[in-house]
Design an enzyme around this catalytic site. Structure first.
Site, PDB file in Angstrom:
ATOM      1  N   GLU A  38       2.063  -5.082 -21.708  1.00 58.64           N
ATOM      2  CA  GLU A  38       2.102  -3.703 -21.185  1.00 58.64           C
ATOM      3  C   GLU A  38       2.975  -3.697 -19.917  1.00 58.64           C
ATOM      4  O   GLU A  38       2.919  -4.639 -19.121  1.00 58.64           O
ATOM      5  CB  GLU A  38       0.652  -3.328 -20.837  1.00 58.64           C
ATOM      6  CG  GLU A  38       0.436  -1.978 -20.216  1.00 58.64           C
ATOM      7  CD  GLU A  38      -1.062  -1.745 -19.904  1.00 58.64           C
ATOM      8  OE1 GLU A  38      -1.858  -2.724 -19.903  1.00 58.64           O
ATOM      9  OE2 GLU A  38      -1.426  -0.583 -19.671  1.00 58.64           O
ATOM     10  N   LYS A 109       0.258   5.528 -24.473  1.00 57.47           N
ATOM     11  CA  LYS A 109      -1.139   5.055 -24.378  1.00 57.47           C
ATOM     12  C   LYS A 109      -2.124   6.221 -24.315  1.00 57.47           C
ATOM     13  O   LYS A 109      -2.019   7.100 -23.442  1.00 57.47           O
ATOM     14  CB  LYS A 109      -1.284   4.167 -23.134  1.00 57.47           C
ATOM     15  CG  LYS A 109      -2.636   3.463 -23.007  1.00 57.47           C
ATOM     16  CD  LYS A 109      -2.613   2.516 -21.796  1.00 57.47           C
ATOM     17  CE  LYS A 109      -3.873   1.691 -21.663  1.00 57.47           C
ATOM     18  NZ  LYS A 109      -3.827   0.786 -20.495  1.00 57.47           N
ATOM     19  N   CYS A 142      -3.377  -2.183 -24.349  1.00 56.39           N
ATOM     20  CA  CYS A 142      -4.476  -2.716 -23.541  1.00 56.39           C
ATOM     21  C   CYS A 142      -5.819  -2.021 -23.786  1.00 56.39           C
ATOM     22  O   CYS A 142      -6.432  -2.225 -24.824  1.00 56.39           O
ATOM     23  CB  CYS A 142      -4.081  -2.692 -22.068  1.00 56.39           C
ATOM     24  SG  CYS A 142      -4.974  -3.968 -21.139  1.00 56.39           S
ATOM     25  N   VAL A 169      -7.411  -7.292 -17.271  1.00 55.73           N
ATOM     26  CA  VAL A 169      -7.997  -7.795 -16.033  1.00 55.73           C
ATOM     27  C   VAL A 169      -9.451  -8.213 -16.241  1.00 55.73           C
ATOM     28  O   VAL A 169     -10.068  -8.796 -15.360  1.00 55.73           O
ATOM     29  CB  VAL A 169      -7.909  -6.740 -14.900  1.00 55.73           C
ATOM     30  CG1 VAL A 169      -6.460  -6.508 -14.490  1.00 55.73           C
ATOM     31  CG2 VAL A 169      -8.567  -5.422 -15.307  1.00 55.73           C
TER      32      VAL A 169
END
Ligand code: ACM
Length: 268
Positions: A38, A109, A142, A169
């Site tokens: 991304e 997205k 993501c 993350v």
């Protein structure tokens, strides 16, 4: 066919340098389809609308899409890559699909994560799948992974391979992708980034471990956590085309859509 990811640590704002890194890593590898992280060209941790505006590009036409198209032609491969898109006054966290003949499609997205909701407009188009010659691909970015509907819809539309550009993350996605692939019987290529970004008093660390997941929930390849790595696996897309579980059960035909009506209602 051979599918792969390119995992690395993009430098914030260094579009030229990040494109060069991808070219260098792609040089050493051969695949029919590469997935990049991304926002691979800009980095992730934006701190102002001005930064977003300065680093976003038109798709097609922008320099990153042009560079990726050149690379695609040179490698005779398809590429899915995440980048910040400018469209008029709007900005999207997008992924582009390019092939040896150039630009093919954009995915914006749909499920924005954290401060992306401040910087970007949410995606405004339906999930789509694309025939890249002997293989149908679907694209997601993501955080889309945490909504099972994303991969379900792409799989119902006929995707064999889910191209998943990521800047993860949290540590949960790689395990979750085993279930996503198992329940839809599709392949997935999750291309994550590495490194830590410290900007505007904030810090985010990205978890690497890019993963190619098989149709039985099997991990075909997992990268290291903090290293630059290209992972490539040979797959048989036919594995994704037979949804039979046994002589009585089929993953898609056995769905009882009459009883899932809550799925189609907003929960607000
Ligand atoms: C994410 O959607 N970048 C976690």
């Amino acid at each position: 066919m051979k599918v792969g990811f390119i995992q690395f640590d993009p430098v914030f704002g260094d579009i030229e340098g990040n494109i060069d890194t991808v070219k260098r890593l792609a040089d050493s590898a051969d695949a029919d389809l590469f997935v990049l992280p991304e926002l691979f060209n800009t980095g992730y941790l934006f701190t102002s609308h001005e930064e977003v505006a300065e680093l976003s590009e038109e798709i097609p036409g922008g320099r990153t899409t042009e560079a990726l198209s050149d690379l695609s032609r040179k490698k005779n491969a398809w590429i899915v890559a995440g980048l910040a898109e400018r469209s008029g006054k709007n900005f999207y966290n997008s992924a582009v699909l390019v092939g040896p003949d150039g630009y093919r499609a954009t995915y914006r997205k749909i499920h924005l994560f954290f401060e992306e909701t401040v910087w970007f407009n949410p995606g405004d188009g339906e999930f789509q799948v694309y025939d890249i010659g002997g293989c149908t691909v679907g694209i997601m970015i993501c955080f889309d992974w945490i909504f099972p509907e994303s991969m379900r819809v792409l799989s119902l539309m006929g995707a064999d391979v889910i191209c998943h550009s990521a800047n993860l993350v949290l540590p949960f996605c790689q395990d979750a992708m085993k279930t996503r692939c198992l329940e839809n019987r599709v392949f997935a290529v999750t291309a994550n980034r590495t490194g830590t970004e410290e900007r505007g008093g904030k810090s985010l660390s990205y978890t690497g471990k890019s993963q190619i997941t098989g149709t039985r929930g099997n991990v075909l390849f997992q990268a290291g956590e903090g290293i630059e790595e290209v992972g490539i696996v040979e797959i048989d897309v036919n594995e994704a085309r037979n949804k039979e579980v046994n002589e009585y059960n089929n993953l898609f035909d056995d769905r009882r859509t009459d009883f899932y009506s809550a799925l189609l209602k907003d929960n607000k």
